[in-house]
Design an enzyme around this catalytic site. Structure first.
Site, PDB file in Angstrom:
ATOM      1  N   GLY A  41       0.769  -1.242   0.000  1.00  0.00           N
ATOM      2  CA  GLY A  41       0.000   0.000   0.000  1.00  0.00           C
ATOM      3  C   GLY A  41       0.800   1.292   0.000  1.00  0.00           C
ATOM      4  O   GLY A  41       0.363   2.298  -0.536  1.00  0.00           O
ATOM      5  N   GLU A  94       3.633   4.265   6.089  1.00  0.00           N
ATOM      6  CA  GLU A  94       2.468   3.399   5.889  1.00  0.00           C
ATOM      7  C   GLU A  94       1.380   4.149   5.131  1.00  0.00           C
ATOM      8  O   GLU A  94       1.303   5.375   5.189  1.00  0.00           O
ATOM      9  CB  GLU A  94       1.985   2.933   7.281  1.00  0.00           C
ATOM     10  CG  GLU A  94       0.689   2.174   7.330  1.00  0.00           C
ATOM     11  CD  GLU A  94       0.716   0.823   6.639  1.00  0.00           C
ATOM     12  OE1 GLU A  94       1.133   0.758   5.469  1.00  0.00           O
ATOM     13  OE2 GLU A  94       0.287  -0.172   7.266  1.00  0.00           O
ATOM     14  N   ASP A  95       0.531   3.414   4.440  1.00  0.00           N
ATOM     15  CA  ASP A  95      -0.555   4.056   3.712  1.00  0.00           C
ATOM     16  C   ASP A  95      -1.645   4.556   4.650  1.00  0.00           C
ATOM     17  O   ASP A  95      -2.075   5.699   4.573  1.00  0.00           O
ATOM     18  CB  ASP A  95      -1.140   3.107   2.639  1.00  0.00           C
ATOM     19  CG  ASP A  95      -1.526   1.730   3.173  1.00  0.00           C
ATOM     20  OD1 ASP A  95      -1.384   1.470   4.389  1.00  0.00           O
ATOM     21  OD2 ASP A  95      -1.967   0.886   2.370  1.00  0.00           O
ATOM     22  N   ASP A  98      -5.949   2.238  10.662  1.00  0.00           N
ATOM     23  CA  ASP A  98      -7.369   2.033  10.934  1.00  0.00           C
ATOM     24  C   ASP A  98      -7.501   1.562  12.385  1.00  0.00           C
ATOM     25  O   ASP A  98      -7.509   2.382  13.308  1.00  0.00           O
ATOM     26  CB  ASP A  98      -7.929   1.045   9.910  1.00  0.00           C
ATOM     27  CG  ASP A  98      -9.425   0.819  10.042  1.00  0.00           C
ATOM     28  OD1 ASP A  98     -10.064   1.511  10.850  1.00  0.00           O
ATOM     29  OD2 ASP A  98      -9.955  -0.066   9.345  1.00  0.00           O
ATOM     30  N   THR A  99      -7.571   0.256  12.618  1.00  0.00           N
ATOM     31  CA  THR A  99      -7.635  -0.222  14.001  1.00  0.00           C
ATOM     32  C   THR A  99      -6.322   0.034  14.742  1.00  0.00           C
ATOM     33  O   THR A  99      -6.293   0.110  15.966  1.00  0.00           O
ATOM     34  CB  THR A  99      -7.905  -1.740  14.055  1.00  0.00           C
ATOM     35  OG1 THR A  99      -6.825  -2.424  13.419  1.00  0.00           O
ATOM     36  CG2 THR A  99      -9.221  -2.093  13.380  1.00  0.00           C
ATOM     37  N   GLY A 100      -5.228   0.101  13.994  1.00  0.00           N
ATOM     38  CA  GLY A 100      -3.907   0.267  14.611  1.00  0.00           C
ATOM     39  C   GLY A 100      -3.213  -1.068  14.847  1.00  0.00           C
ATOM     40  O   GLY A 100      -2.036  -1.110  15.215  1.00  0.00           O
ATOM     41  N   THR A 102      -2.231  -3.482  12.797  1.00  0.00           N
ATOM     42  CA  THR A 102      -1.102  -3.768  11.910  1.00  0.00           C
ATOM     43  C   THR A 102       0.138  -2.990  12.337  1.00  0.00           C
ATOM     44  O   THR A 102       1.228  -3.556  12.502  1.00  0.00           O
ATOM     45  CB  THR A 102      -1.460  -3.384  10.451  1.00  0.00           C
ATOM     46  OG1 THR A 102      -2.655  -4.069  10.085  1.00  0.00           O
ATOM     47  CG2 THR A 102      -0.343  -3.761   9.491  1.00  0.00           C
ATOM     48  N   LYS A 126      -7.646   6.838   9.870  1.00  0.00           N
ATOM     49  CA  LYS A 126      -9.075   6.697  10.198  1.00  0.00           C
ATOM     50  C   LYS A 126      -9.150   6.607  11.713  1.00  0.00           C
ATOM     51  O   LYS A 126      -9.231   5.507  12.269  1.00  0.00           O
ATOM     52  CB  LYS A 126      -9.621   5.378   9.629  1.00  0.00           C
ATOM     53  CG  LYS A 126      -9.751   5.291   8.134  1.00  0.00           C
ATOM     54  CD  LYS A 126     -10.496   3.981   7.825  1.00  0.00           C
ATOM     55  CE  LYS A 126     -10.290   3.522   6.418  1.00  0.00           C
ATOM     56  NZ  LYS A 126     -10.859   2.179   6.187  1.00  0.00           N
ATOM     57  N   PHE A 147     -13.952   2.684   3.535  1.00  0.00           N
ATOM     58  CA  PHE A 147     -12.903   1.937   2.851  1.00  0.00           C
ATOM     59  C   PHE A 147     -12.445   2.723   1.626  1.00  0.00           C
ATOM     60  O   PHE A 147     -13.252   3.048   0.756  1.00  0.00           O
ATOM     61  CB  PHE A 147     -13.383   0.553   2.440  1.00  0.00           C
ATOM     62  CG  PHE A 147     -12.250  -0.326   2.018  1.00  0.00           C
ATOM     63  CD1 PHE A 147     -11.479  -0.990   2.967  1.00  0.00           C
ATOM     64  CD2 PHE A 147     -11.915  -0.464   0.679  1.00  0.00           C
ATOM     65  CE1 PHE A 147     -10.411  -1.782   2.583  1.00  0.00           C
ATOM     66  CE2 PHE A 147     -10.843  -1.253   0.284  1.00  0.00           C
ATOM     67  CZ  PHE A 147     -10.092  -1.914   1.241  1.00  0.00           C
ATOM     68  N   ASP A 154      -5.652  -0.737  -2.388  1.00  0.00           N
ATOM     69  CA  ASP A 154      -6.397  -1.606  -3.309  1.00  0.00           C
ATOM     70  C   ASP A 154      -7.708  -2.105  -2.743  1.00  0.00           C
ATOM     71  O   ASP A 154      -7.937  -2.085  -1.529  1.00  0.00           O
ATOM     72  CB  ASP A 154      -5.550  -2.836  -3.638  1.00  0.00           C
ATOM     73  CG  ASP A 154      -5.517  -3.814  -2.463  1.00  0.00           C
ATOM     74  OD1 ASP A 154      -5.207  -3.384  -1.334  1.00  0.00           O
ATOM     75  OD2 ASP A 154      -5.829  -5.002  -2.660  1.00  0.00           O
ATOM     76  N   ARG A 160      -4.724   0.283  -7.313  1.00  0.00           N
ATOM     77  CA  ARG A 160      -3.493   0.827  -6.707  1.00  0.00           C
ATOM     78  C   ARG A 160      -2.860   1.903  -7.572  1.00  0.00           C
ATOM     79  O   ARG A 160      -2.136   2.764  -7.085  1.00  0.00           O
ATOM     80  CB  ARG A 160      -2.450  -0.283  -6.510  1.00  0.00           C
ATOM     81  CG  ARG A 160      -2.818  -1.313  -5.459  1.00  0.00           C
ATOM     82  CD  ARG A 160      -1.589  -2.149  -5.113  1.00  0.00           C
ATOM     83  NE  ARG A 160      -1.924  -3.383  -4.431  1.00  0.00           N
ATOM     84  CZ  ARG A 160      -2.106  -3.498  -3.114  1.00  0.00           C
ATOM     85  NH1 ARG A 160      -1.999  -2.440  -2.331  1.00  0.00           N
ATOM     86  NH2 ARG A 160      -2.402  -4.668  -2.579  1.00  0.00           N
TER      87      ARG A 160
END
Ligand code: XMP
Ligand code: MG
Length: 170
Positions: A41, A94-95, A98-100, A102, A126, A147, A154, A160
């Site tokens: 990403g 990083e791209d 979200d939840t954090g 990753t 986000k 999303f 992607d 992408r």
């Protein structure tokens, strides 16, 4: 057919990247900066970011997977790399956060290598989606909990290549 709605234009992305690059260049002036892009990403963001910077950098990539083709985080994150980062100034690129989950896993993994410093630059955040706290020193844009695709990101490996960021409506 999916309908694309532009969220952030190419001009807005490039303008924000110039400011981020300026800020990062100033913060790391006189230091050897090692930038780690998270595949796939972040490939486009990293490429534009390093070209906008005033200081030289060394570039690396790592892989993290948690998503497959689904639109929500599974929480199970697999991290792959062959990086050696001891005593280095490391900036992870990083791209999107979200939840954090990753980035939390990535930062834990990389910090085991005892870099001199370890910071994070994410193009998108986000904030509403966050489940675990991840400090991000540099953030491009805060976006709603939708999303998004394009500019490296992607949906099932499509989109992408777009130079802008959009969200999908079925
Ligand atoms: P978490 O939830 O772990 O998610 O913070 C971060 C990772 O999930 C991917 N992600 C997205 N990918 N559009 C995408 O194409 C999105 O809206 C999106 N939200 C999260 C992303 O790869 C990131 O590394
Ligand atoms: Mg990613």
């Amino acid at each position: 057919m999916d309908t694309l709605h532009t969220l952030i234009t190419e001009e807005e992305i490039q303008s924000r990247i110039r400011s981020l690059a300026e800020e990062i260049s100033k913060d790391y002036e006189g230091k050897d900066l090692h930038m780690v892009g998270v595949l796939k990403g972040a490939f486009m963001f990293l490429a534009d970011l390093v070209r906008a910077m005033r200081i030289p950098t060394t570039i690396y990539f790592m892989q993290a997977s948690s998503y497959g083709n689904r639109q929500s985080s599974s929480g199970e994150v697999m991290v792959r790399h062959d990086l050696v980062l001891a005593d280095k100034h490391v900036l992870v690129v990083e791209d999107i956060l979200d939840t954090g989950l990753t980035m939390n896993k990535i930062m834990d993994d990389l910090s085991l290598q005892t870099p001199s410093s370890l910071k994070l630059c994410a193009l998108l955040d986000k904030t509403e989606g966050r489940k675990v706290q991840v400090p991000a020193q540099y953030v491009g844009f805060h976006i709603p909990n939708k999303f998004v695709i394009g500019y490296g990101m992607d949906y099932a490996e499509q989109y992408r290549d777009l130079p802008y960021i959009a969200y999908l409506e079925p």
